[in-house]
Scaffold this motif. Structure first.
Motif, short mmCIF file in Angstrom:
data_model
loop_
_atom_site.label_atom_id
_atom_site.label_comp_id
_atom_site.label_asym_id
_atom_site.label_seq_id
_atom_site.Cartn_x
_atom_site.Cartn_y
_atom_site.Cartn_z
N ASP A 1 17.45 -3.71 -59.84
CA ASP A 1 17.24 -2.41 -60.47
C ASP A 1 16.78 -2.55 -61.92
N HIS A 2 16.92 -3.73 -62.49
CA HIS A 2 16.53 -3.94 -63.88
C HIS A 2 15.09 -4.46 -64.01
N THR A 3 14.36 -4.54 -62.91
CA THR A 3 12.98 -5.00 -62.97
C THR A 3 12.14 -4.04 -63.82
N CYS A 4 11.34 -4.60 -64.70
CA CYS A 4 10.50 -3.80 -65.59
C CYS A 4 9.56 -2.90 -64.79
N LEU A 5 9.51 -1.62 -65.14
CA LEU A 5 8.66 -0.68 -64.43
C LEU A 5 7.17 -0.97 -64.66
N GLY A 6 6.85 -1.68 -65.74
CA GLY A 6 5.45 -1.96 -66.05
C GLY A 6 4.97 -3.31 -65.56
N ALA A 7 5.71 -3.95 -64.65
CA ALA A 7 5.36 -5.31 -64.22
C ALA A 7 3.94 -5.37 -63.66
N GLY A 8 3.61 -4.48 -62.76
CA GLY A 8 2.29 -4.54 -62.12
C GLY A 8 1.16 -4.33 -63.10
N ILE A 9 1.27 -3.30 -63.95
CA ILE A 9 0.19 -3.03 -64.90
C ILE A 9 0.09 -4.14 -65.94
N ALA A 10 1.21 -4.76 -66.30
CA ALA A 10 1.17 -5.87 -67.25
C ALA A 10 0.37 -7.04 -66.69
N GLU A 11 0.57 -7.35 -65.40
CA GLU A 11 -0.18 -8.45 -64.78
C GLU A 11 -1.67 -8.15 -64.77
N VAL A 12 -2.04 -6.90 -64.47
CA VAL A 12 -3.45 -6.52 -64.46
C VAL A 12 -4.02 -6.60 -65.87
N GLN A 13 -3.27 -6.12 -66.87
CA GLN A 13 -3.73 -6.19 -68.25
C GLN A 13 -4.01 -7.63 -68.67
N LEU A 14 -3.11 -8.53 -68.32
CA LEU A 14 -3.28 -9.94 -68.69
C LEU A 14 -4.53 -10.53 -68.05
N MET A 15 -4.72 -10.26 -66.77
CA MET A 15 -5.86 -10.84 -66.07
C MET A 15 -7.19 -10.26 -66.57
N VAL A 16 -7.25 -8.94 -66.71
CA VAL A 16 -8.50 -8.31 -67.13
C VAL A 16 -8.86 -8.68 -68.56
N THR A 17 -7.86 -8.67 -69.45
CA THR A 17 -8.13 -9.00 -70.85
C THR A 17 -8.59 -10.44 -70.99
N MET A 18 -7.92 -11.37 -70.29
CA MET A 18 -8.33 -12.77 -70.39
C MET A 18 -9.70 -12.98 -69.77
N ALA A 19 -9.98 -12.34 -68.64
CA ALA A 19 -11.30 -12.46 -68.01
C ALA A 19 -12.39 -11.94 -68.93
N THR A 20 -12.11 -10.87 -69.66
CA THR A 20 -13.10 -10.32 -70.58
C THR A 20 -13.33 -11.26 -71.76
N LEU A 21 -12.26 -11.79 -72.33
CA LEU A 21 -12.39 -12.72 -73.45
C LEU A 21 -13.20 -13.96 -73.06
N LEU A 22 -12.86 -14.53 -71.90
CA LEU A 22 -13.55 -15.76 -71.47
C LEU A 22 -15.00 -15.50 -71.09
N SER A 23 -15.30 -14.28 -70.67
CA SER A 23 -16.68 -13.98 -70.33
C SER A 23 -17.56 -13.81 -71.56
N MET A 24 -16.92 -13.50 -72.69
CA MET A 24 -17.68 -13.19 -73.90
C MET A 24 -17.72 -14.32 -74.92
N TYR A 25 -16.67 -15.16 -74.94
CA TYR A 25 -16.55 -16.15 -76.01
C TYR A 25 -16.13 -17.52 -75.50
N THR A 26 -16.62 -18.55 -76.15
CA THR A 26 -16.08 -19.90 -76.01
C THR A 26 -15.15 -20.11 -77.20
N LEU A 27 -13.90 -20.43 -76.91
CA LEU A 27 -12.88 -20.49 -77.96
C LEU A 27 -12.29 -21.88 -78.06
N GLN A 28 -11.72 -22.19 -79.22
CA GLN A 28 -11.00 -23.44 -79.41
C GLN A 28 -9.90 -23.21 -80.44
N PHE A 29 -8.92 -24.13 -80.45
CA PHE A 29 -7.86 -24.05 -81.45
C PHE A 29 -8.44 -24.20 -82.85
N ASP A 30 -7.82 -23.53 -83.81
CA ASP A 30 -8.18 -23.68 -85.22
C ASP A 30 -6.89 -23.81 -86.02
#
Length: 230
Positions: A164-193
């Motif tokens: 009963d304590h499972t976060c209500l936003g679990a599903g949307i959080a997973e989608v946010q993570l995947m879509v945001t990361m997919a967008t970043l990787l499609s637009m930029y090549t990144l490295q540590f600084d």
């Protein structure tokens, strides 16, 4: 929710009422924005720190964008991106536990608990148990695929809580993570600084890469879909 909180605190003295309302207002922001942002930071760190996983996710992302804007059906056919997201939540959980109240008498490891007792459920401790996840400190995006399915063991995977304590936003959080990361990787090549950055985890107020975690844009990328738009 805010209206209910305002009505429910009318009888309290003003300083106490104000403190309650501040927490009610800040809670959704921290739960719905701060946690996803911090998980995204950990996901970016993990991929940059593991070039093999990044290469696989990058290829999957480029292939998906070549067919047009990301859609739900495409996300379901991106096992490497999905595995990277799930492994980030396992290896770098931003919520370590939650309070619960005992409903029925029980004994755990010799400790007697009675109804009404408050306990802290350390829900992500199993994420680091060798018997559930071989080499648990390794970042391995294949843990969640057939035939391994390590996360399907009872109680093994709970980045969003349990029962009963499972976060209500679990599903949307997973989608946010995947879509945001997919967008970043499609637009930029990144490295540590700097390139030799070493992870230090800090609390702000939930765990996040600290020690001045920064990335540098090495190259602006254009996926096949974006090229067709321009």
């Amino acid at each position: 929710m805010i209206d209910d909180a305002i009505r429910g605190t009318e009888q309290y003295p003003e300083p106490y009422r104000r403190a309650i309302l501040e927490h009610v207002a800040l809670g959704p922001m921290l739960a719905g924005i701060d946690t996803v942002a911090n998980s995204l930071s950990f996901m970016l760190y993990a991929l940059l720190a593991h070039p093999g996983a990044l290469q696989r996710v990058q290829a999957e992302v480029d292939a998906a964008w070549s067919h047009g804007p990301l859609a739900w059906e495409q996300l379901k056919r991106m096992p490497d991106l999905h595995g990277a997201m799930m492994e980030t939540l396992r290896r770098y959980p931003v919520a370590g536990g939650h309070n619960a109240r005992v409903a029925k008498p029980l004994t755990i490891a010799g400790y007697r608990l009675e109804p009404g007792n408050t306990v802290q459920v350390a829900m992500t401790v199993p994420h680091f148990l060798e018997e559930l996840y071989p080499h648990p400190m390794q970042f391995d995006i294949d843990r969640f695929r057939e035939p391994r399915n390590e996360h399907r063991q009872r109680g093994a995977y709970a980045p969003f809580g349990l029962g009963d304590h499972t976060c209500l936003g679990a599903g949307i959080a997973e989608v946010q993570l995947m879509v945001t990361m997919a967008t970043l990787l499609s637009m930029y090549t990144l490295q540590f600084d700097p390139p030799d950055y070493q992870l230090v985890i800090e609390e702000h107020p939930t765990p996040v890469p600290g020690n001045h975690f920064q990335v540098q844009v090495v190259q602006r990328r254009l996926s096949s879909f974006r090229e067709s738009e321009t």
